[in-house]
Design a protein around this motif. Sequence first.
Motif, mmCIF file in Angstrom:
data_model
loop_
_atom_site.group_PDB
_atom_site.id
_atom_site.type_symbol
_atom_site.label_atom_id
_atom_site.label_comp_id
_atom_site.label_asym_id
_atom_site.label_seq_id
_atom_site.Cartn_x
_atom_site.Cartn_y
_atom_site.Cartn_z
ATOM 1 N N SER A 88 -27.377 -85.846 -58.068
ATOM 2 C CA SER A 88 -26.529 -87.034 -58.040
ATOM 3 C C SER A 88 -26.678 -87.768 -56.714
ATOM 4 O O SER A 88 -27.412 -87.336 -55.815
ATOM 5 C CB SER A 88 -25.072 -86.643 -58.262
ATOM 6 O OG SER A 88 -24.594 -85.903 -57.159
ATOM 7 N N ARG A 89 -25.940 -88.871 -56.593
ATOM 8 C CA ARG A 89 -26.005 -89.693 -55.391
ATOM 9 C C ARG A 89 -24.874 -89.397 -54.420
ATOM 10 O O ARG A 89 -24.709 -90.096 -53.423
ATOM 11 C CB ARG A 89 -25.958 -91.179 -55.779
ATOM 12 C CG ARG A 89 -27.130 -91.620 -56.649
ATOM 13 C CD ARG A 89 -27.001 -93.095 -56.999
ATOM 14 N NE ARG A 89 -28.115 -93.525 -57.854
ATOM 15 C CZ ARG A 89 -28.257 -94.759 -58.338
ATOM 16 N NH1 ARG A 89 -27.323 -95.678 -58.057
ATOM 17 N NH2 ARG A 89 -29.285 -95.069 -59.088
ATOM 18 N N GLN A 90 -24.093 -88.378 -54.722
ATOM 19 C CA GLN A 90 -22.973 -88.011 -53.876
ATOM 20 C C GLN A 90 -23.123 -86.563 -53.408
ATOM 21 O O GLN A 90 -23.656 -85.725 -54.137
ATOM 22 C CB GLN A 90 -21.653 -88.151 -54.651
ATOM 23 C CG GLN A 90 -21.359 -89.558 -55.145
ATOM 24 C CD GLN A 90 -21.076 -90.512 -54.013
ATOM 25 O OE1 GLN A 90 -20.544 -90.121 -52.971
ATOM 26 N NE2 GLN A 90 -21.430 -91.781 -54.203
ATOM 27 N N PRO A 91 -22.665 -86.253 -52.198
ATOM 28 C CA PRO A 91 -22.685 -84.846 -51.782
ATOM 29 C C PRO A 91 -21.773 -84.028 -52.687
ATOM 30 O O PRO A 91 -20.762 -84.518 -53.197
ATOM 31 C CB PRO A 91 -22.162 -84.893 -50.341
ATOM 32 C CG PRO A 91 -21.409 -86.183 -50.249
ATOM 33 C CD PRO A 91 -22.085 -87.140 -51.171
ATOM 34 N N SER A 92 -22.133 -82.783 -52.877
ATOM 35 C CA SER A 92 -21.385 -81.934 -53.801
ATOM 36 C C SER A 92 -21.037 -80.607 -53.144
ATOM 37 O O SER A 92 -21.818 -80.060 -52.357
ATOM 38 C CB SER A 92 -22.192 -81.682 -55.071
ATOM 39 O OG SER A 92 -21.549 -80.730 -55.904
ATOM 40 N N SER A 93 -19.857 -80.095 -53.500
ATOM 41 C CA SER A 93 -19.445 -78.751 -53.111
ATOM 42 C C SER A 93 -19.130 -78.006 -54.394
ATOM 43 O O SER A 93 -18.205 -78.391 -55.119
ATOM 44 C CB SER A 93 -18.221 -78.805 -52.196
ATOM 45 O OG SER A 93 -17.840 -77.518 -51.778
ATOM 46 N N SER A 94 -19.896 -76.975 -54.694
ATOM 47 C CA SER A 94 -19.782 -76.314 -55.994
ATOM 48 C C SER A 94 -19.609 -74.812 -55.835
ATOM 49 O O SER A 94 -20.214 -74.185 -54.960
ATOM 50 C CB SER A 94 -21.042 -76.575 -56.836
ATOM 51 O OG SER A 94 -21.236 -77.953 -57.036
ATOM 52 N N VAL A 95 -18.777 -74.238 -56.708
ATOM 53 C CA VAL A 95 -18.626 -72.792 -56.737
ATOM 54 C C VAL A 95 -19.805 -72.193 -57.495
ATOM 55 O O VAL A 95 -20.261 -72.742 -58.497
ATOM 56 C CB VAL A 95 -17.301 -72.372 -57.394
ATOM 57 C CG1 VAL A 95 -17.236 -72.741 -58.856
ATOM 58 C CG2 VAL A 95 -17.071 -70.868 -57.229
#
Length: 728
Positions: free
Chosen positions: A650-657
Motif C-alpha cells: 500500500s501507499r501508507q506505512p503499516s503496523s501489523s500483528v
Amino acid sequence: MTIEEKAGQVNQRLYGWRAVERDWRGGFRLTDYAREEIDRWGGLGALYGLFRADAWSGRSWANGIRPEERAEAAAVVQEAVAAAGRHGIGALLVEEAPHGHQALGGTLLPVNLAVAATWRPESLADAARGVGAELAASGVHIALVSALDVLRDPRWGRGEECYGEDPLLAAELTRAVVEGMQGPARSRVGDGGVAIVLKHLAAQGEAVGGRNGQSAHLGPHDLAELHLPPVEAGLRAGALGFMAAYNDIDGVPCCANHDLLTTYLRGRHGFDGIVMADGLAVDRLAGMTGDLPSAARAALLAGVDISLWDESFAGLATLAAADEQVATALDTACRRVLTLKDRFGLLLAEPGRPVRSDPARSIARLTAAQEATRAASRRLAAESLVLLKNDKDRADTATLPFDAARLRRVAVVGPYADDVPALLGDYVPPLPAGSSRSVAEALRAALPGTEVTVGESVDDVGTVAGADAVVVVVGGTSHRSYDDAFADNGAIAGRAGEATGGEGVDLADVSLPTGQDHLVRAVREATTAPVAAVVVSGRPHVLTGVFEHCEAVLWAGYPGPYGGEAVADALLGAAAPTGRLPMTLPRYPAAVPVRYNDRQSAADCYRDAPEPVLLPFGFGLGYHDVAVVDLDATVRPGAVDLTVTVANRSRQPSSSVIPVFAHRTGGTRTPRIRELLTFGWLDVEPGATAETTWTIPAARAFADPGAPAAVTELDVGGVTRTIRPAHG
C-alpha cells in the motif's frame, strides 16, 4: 499478637464504601459500622472498596468520594485502624481495577477482551502503569485485576473480563498488566505502584454451560495447557496476590483446593504472596462442609490467607483456640498479610500518630497519573478495533473508510448508536457528565458539515432514507442500572434491566439480543447506501445476519470511554483498524462452545450447521495491503528459529500483528487443531518489506521433541512450512 488480633489481620469483612461518612464540615469521619469491626479485632486486615462507586454500592457523584477527597478519606480510616490496636498496624486498602479504577474519576480502559484484540502487551503495560499510579496516589495498596480467566464459552457473561480464548495471548497480557502495576520485579510496589491480586484461580472460564461459578469439567492436561499459563506468567512477573475462584475443578472448590493453592502455587512455583478468596466464596463452602466453621477451616488449610466479606472467617479465633492445625495455619496466613503490609510501611505506624499525607501533593500525583492513563486508554481503544468485513463496490472501492468529503447525511441506527455506557463494560463507576462520546456524538463532532441522524430501533428505520452512509450499532451492554437488583456479591440478580452481559448475565442464546438481527435486515431493506455495522460487545455473539446484510463490519468490544471517538476515526479513515479477534465467532448459537484450539473440529458434525465457525481466532482485516511473503524455519537441537518476511503493497506505512500458528503431531495426546506459538508486531514502510525473527523452544514448537514421528505444520498469514525435530 493474640489469636483475635491474628484473625483480624486475615479478615476483610467491611464494605468499604460504608466505612466513612461526611461530617458537619463536609469532611469525613468513621462510621459506627466501621468502628465496630475495627474495635472487634483491635485493628483491621484489609478494607475492600473504600472508593468504589457503582450501582451496587449506591455511590455516585452525588454521594461518593471524589478524586480530590480520596487522600482525606483514606487517612481517616488509617488513623482509626492504627489507633485501635496495640501495634499500630494500618489496613491494606483494596480496590477493584479490572480495567481501570472503579471509583469516581477513575480512568477506565477498554475491557480485557477488547485489550486482547490489540495483541499489544506493551500498550497494556503502559495503561496498567498509569492505573497503578492512580491507585497509589489515592492511598490504595492492592488492585483486584481480572486476568486469569480464559474465554472457553461465549455463554458466560464474564467473557469480557478475559484476555481471549488462547492461553499464550492471555499469558502475555497477564505479564504486561502485572509488570505495569507493580513494576518489573515488583520495583514500584509501595513507590508509585500497587500490589496486584490476579483473579480468578483457576479455570473459571471452563464452567459447564457457561454458567458462572459452576463446575469446570476438564482433566489435568487441559487445565495445565489452557488455564494455568496466565497463572504462571503472573508468577514469573512477580504478582503478589491471587484470588481463588468460585468454581470447582473435578468437584473440589478452588477456595478449598490444597493442591491448587498450596502444592501448585507455593510448592511448585515458590509463590510468596497472599491468596484472597472471592467475595463470600468461603461461606459458600458450607454447602460442602456442612457449616460455616468447617468452611473457614477448609479454606484456611487449603491456602486461603484472607477472606472477602465472609462471615465464616470471623470465627477463626475460636477455631484456632481449639485446633492446633488451624492455629498454625492462622499464624502462616497472618504472617503473609503482615509481610505485604510491611512493603507499604503499614507496620511502622504508631497509635495516635497522624498518617495524613500532603493533600496538594496527593492530588498532583493523581492528576499526573490520570493524564498518562487517559492517553493510554485512547491508544488501546484505537488499537482494539477489528475489521471483520469490508466489501468493495463496482468501482473496486472498499466500503470503509467512508469518504468524509462526500458525506452530506449519515444515519446512525441501533440500540447503542447514542449510548455511552454500552461502550464501557462491567465494573465501572458513573462517568462525569459529558466526559465521553457515543458513536453518534463522535461522528457528529468529526463531521461538522454533515447531518448526522440517530435512530434506536426498527421503528426509526425511516431515518436512513436519503443517507449517503448508514452506521448500525449493535451488540450488547454490561451497564448496571441503579434500579437493578444485585446478589450478595454484587452480581446482577434475577432479570437484568438492560444488561445483556457482565457478571450474573449468562446467556443460553448468544444471538444478538432484543431483535437486533431484524433491525439490521430492516435497515438493509430501507436504503441503497452502504451499511457499516459496529459491533459493541463483551462476548462472541452470532453475527451471521450482520454479515449477510452489511457491507462492512467493525468489532469494537467494549472499547471504553474513548471508544466512540476511536470508532468514528476508523469509520472515516483518520485511523486504520489493526486489531485481530481474540476469540472464535460462532456461526450458529447452538454450536457453541467452539474454539480454534479444540482437539476435534466441529465442522461437518451438525447436519443442520456443517460449518459452525463464522470467523476464526486471530482474524482481522485492515485498510492496507500487507501480506506475509516468506517464512524461514531453522530447526536446531533445543530450539527453532523462525524468520517471517512481510510486504506492504500500500501507499501508507503499516503496523501489523504477525501470529504464528501450528498444528503439532507426534505426541501422546490428541493434537489440538491449531495453536498459537508466538506473535509480534512489525512496522513496514509503503512499498517495502520487513522481517522479524523468533526463537521458539523445541518443547513449545513440537508436541514431543523426542518422538521420531513428531511433525509441526507452521502457518503464518497463509504461508506454511513443515518442520521436524533435530535429533542428536
